[in-house]
Design a protein around this motif. Structure first.
Motif, PDB file in Angstrom:
ATOM      1  N   ARG A 175      41.487  -0.048  22.517  1.00 26.56           N
ATOM      2  CA  ARG A 175      41.355  -1.703  22.936  1.00 26.56           C
ATOM      3  C   ARG A 175      40.940  -2.524  21.210  1.00 26.56           C
ATOM      4  N   PHE A 176      41.277  -1.880  20.267  1.00 21.95           N
ATOM      5  CA  PHE A 176      41.396  -2.248  19.001  1.00 21.95           C
ATOM      6  C   PHE A 176      41.723  -2.965  18.672  1.00 21.95           C
ATOM      7  N   ASP A 177      43.472  -2.782  19.282  1.00 20.81           N
ATOM      8  CA  ASP A 177      44.585  -2.574  18.711  1.00 20.81           C
ATOM      9  C   ASP A 177      44.955  -3.815  19.985  1.00 20.81           C
ATOM     10  N   GLU A 178      44.664  -3.672  20.870  1.00 21.20           N
ATOM     11  CA  GLU A 178      44.521  -5.219  21.858  1.00 21.20           C
ATOM     12  C   GLU A 178      43.958  -6.015  21.992  1.00 21.20           C
ATOM     13  N   LEU A 179      42.358  -6.365  20.990  1.00 20.57           N
ATOM     14  CA  LEU A 179      42.202  -7.464  19.808  1.00 20.57           C
ATOM     15  C   LEU A 179      42.582  -8.259  19.001  1.00 20.57           C
ATOM     16  N   GLY A 180      44.130  -7.259  18.908  1.00 23.25           N
ATOM     17  CA  GLY A 180      44.215  -7.834  17.690  1.00 23.25           C
ATOM     18  C   GLY A 180      44.815  -6.650  16.197  1.00 23.25           C
ATOM     19  N   GLY A 181      43.584  -5.813  16.837  1.00 24.56           N
ATOM     20  CA  GLY A 181      42.890  -4.887  15.214  1.00 24.56           C
ATOM     21  C   GLY A 181      42.440  -4.993  14.257  1.00 24.56           C
TER      22      GLY A 181
ATOM     23  N   GLY B 130      39.246  -7.266  12.082  1.00 22.89           N
ATOM     24  CA  GLY B 130      38.058  -6.902  11.612  1.00 22.89           C
ATOM     25  C   GLY B 130      36.923  -5.673  11.628  1.00 22.89           C
ATOM     26  N   VAL B 131      36.729  -5.373  11.456  1.00 24.31           N
ATOM     27  CA  VAL B 131      35.267  -4.274  11.659  1.00 24.31           C
ATOM     28  C   VAL B 131      34.799  -4.761  13.275  1.00 24.31           C
ATOM     29  N   GLY B 132      34.562  -6.337  13.647  1.00 19.76           N
ATOM     30  CA  GLY B 132      33.762  -6.087  14.399  1.00 19.76           C
ATOM     31  C   GLY B 132      34.522  -5.729  15.842  1.00 19.76           C
ATOM     32  N   ALA B 133      35.778  -6.222  15.614  1.00 15.95           N
ATOM     33  CA  ALA B 133      36.442  -5.729  16.677  1.00 15.95           C
ATOM     34  C   ALA B 133      36.325  -3.881  17.405  1.00 15.95           C
ATOM     35  N   LEU B 134      36.831  -3.658  15.947  1.00 16.10           N
ATOM     36  CA  LEU B 134      36.170  -1.456  16.333  1.00 16.10           C
ATOM     37  C   LEU B 134      35.139  -1.124  16.753  1.00 16.10           C
ATOM     38  N   VAL B 135      34.030  -1.796  16.179  1.00 16.35           N
ATOM     39  CA  VAL B 135      32.298  -1.696  17.007  1.00 16.35           C
ATOM     40  C   VAL B 135      32.746  -2.328  18.816  1.00 16.35           C
ATOM     41  N   HIS B 136      33.121  -3.248  18.064  1.00 15.10           N
ATOM     42  CA  HIS B 136      33.242  -3.900  19.949  1.00 15.10           C
ATOM     43  C   HIS B 136      34.370  -2.858  20.965  1.00 15.10           C
TER      44      HIS B 136
END
Length: 336
Positions: free
Chosen positions: A138-144, A148-154
């Motif tokens: 999902r992190f990759d789907e959001l653009g990696g 930033g780290v916000g996408a990883l937490v999301h």
């Protein structure tokens, strides 16, 4: 046994060769993003890492302490939160006692350029790596690294909340099957009361996991708004918070539903018992008539029709008339 996995992104691209010893160096690089996932951590190693990265030691204790509740704490340099992912288990059809849910505890330290997750072995069983591989996807789907780290937490919180939805949906289906059993023509199958208690217990455990998620997502979202980083993720966090609210409301409605099932089952049992008692009483009254009549005619005293065919015919007619009258009367009152 401690297992450490992770990924590193540098200049927006994933880098091979993650090493646990390089975490602090990666976090010091402005152009690097790191995610370290620690399963069944060694307390001393985790404490040493916390001292090296400047993590709050009380948060480290919370990450490894038993029976910690889901919560979020914002510190000056990082944010710490603990959540529980939920996995639905497949149980044997004859098992009416074991829990249908397995909880996976995940604690996370959110740093400006990294995320460190600490996972403990599930007590109830289940896949130790349940859902963790989906976080990277999902992190990759959001653009990696772009967000930033916000996408990883999301990605992490989104996987957890989706697991809550799956668990609530599974319990909803199971409780609906209980409702169908209640009004089945042949009655509920054996063990319905135990299954109802099991689902009720599972809902209590799920509620303890789902309700605190509002606090966790709200704290992470507020910290993001304060930092003003990657504002394009704000609508995604709003949507995530809405999903948390829906899961909470759904869980509460299921608690009312399973309580209704439990009370309805007791009411139906009372109704069935009343029906059985009415039938038994009716047949007992019908059987009492020939017993009383034949007992009267069997007395060792003379009476009209004694030792005659006419007396036998009269007694038989009296029995048949009274039995028919009682049967018709009980039938009209729906006792038979």
């Amino acid at each position: 046994m401690t297992e450490v996995h992770g990924r590193v992104w540098r200049s927006g691209k994933p880098v091979d060769g993650f090493a646990f010893s390089d975490i602090s160096d990666c976090l010091a690089d402005d152009d690097t993003l790191v995610w370290a996932d620690i399963y069944d951590p060694d307390h001393d190693a985790l404490t040493a890492l916390a001292e090296e990265l400047g993590l709050n030691l009380w948060a480290v204790e919370d990450a490894t302490a038993p029976k910690e509740r889901a919560k979020a704490t914002v510190y000056s340099t990082h944010t710490f939160f603990t959540v529980y992912a939920v996995q639905c288990l497949t149980l044997p059809s004859d098992d009416d006692v074991a829990s249908t849910l397995a909880r996976h505890r995940i604690s996370a330290f959110v740093l400006p350029r990294g995320l460190i997750t600490v996972r403990l072995p599930p007590v109830e069983g289940g896949d130790p790596n349940f859902g963790i591989d989906q976080v990277s996807q999902r992190f990759d789907e959001l653009g990696g690294q772009e967000h930033g780290v916000g996408a990883l937490v999301h990605g992490l919180l989104d996987v957890v909340v989706d697991g809550h939805f799956d668990a609530v949906q599974a319990l909803d289906d199971d409780i609906e099957s209980l409702e169908d059993e209640l009004f089945a023509d042949d009655g509920p199958r054996r063990g319905l009361q135990r299954r109802t208690f099991r689902y009720r217990k599972d809902l209590v455990e799920l509620r303890r996991v789902v309700l605190p998620m509002r606090e966790v997502v709200s704290a992470v979202k507020s910290r993001r708004l304060d930092s003003k980083t990657a504002p394009e993720l704000d609508p995604l966090y709003d949507d995530l918070y809405d999903h948390v609210l829906r899961a909470s409301e759904w869980t509460e409605s299921l608690r009312d539903m399973v309580t209704t099932v439990f009370e309805t089952n007791l009411s139906l049992q009372d109704a069935r018992l009343n029906t059985v008692m009415k039938k038994l009483t009716s047949w007992a009254a019908i059987i009492a008539v020939p017993t009383a009549v034949t007992g009267f005619f069997g007395q060792n005293v003379e009476y009209p029709g004694f030792s005659t065919v006419a007396g036998f015919i009269v007694s038989s007619a009296v029995i048949m008339l009274l039995v028919a009258a009682l049967y018709i009367g009980f039938k009209r009152r729906d006792w038979l």
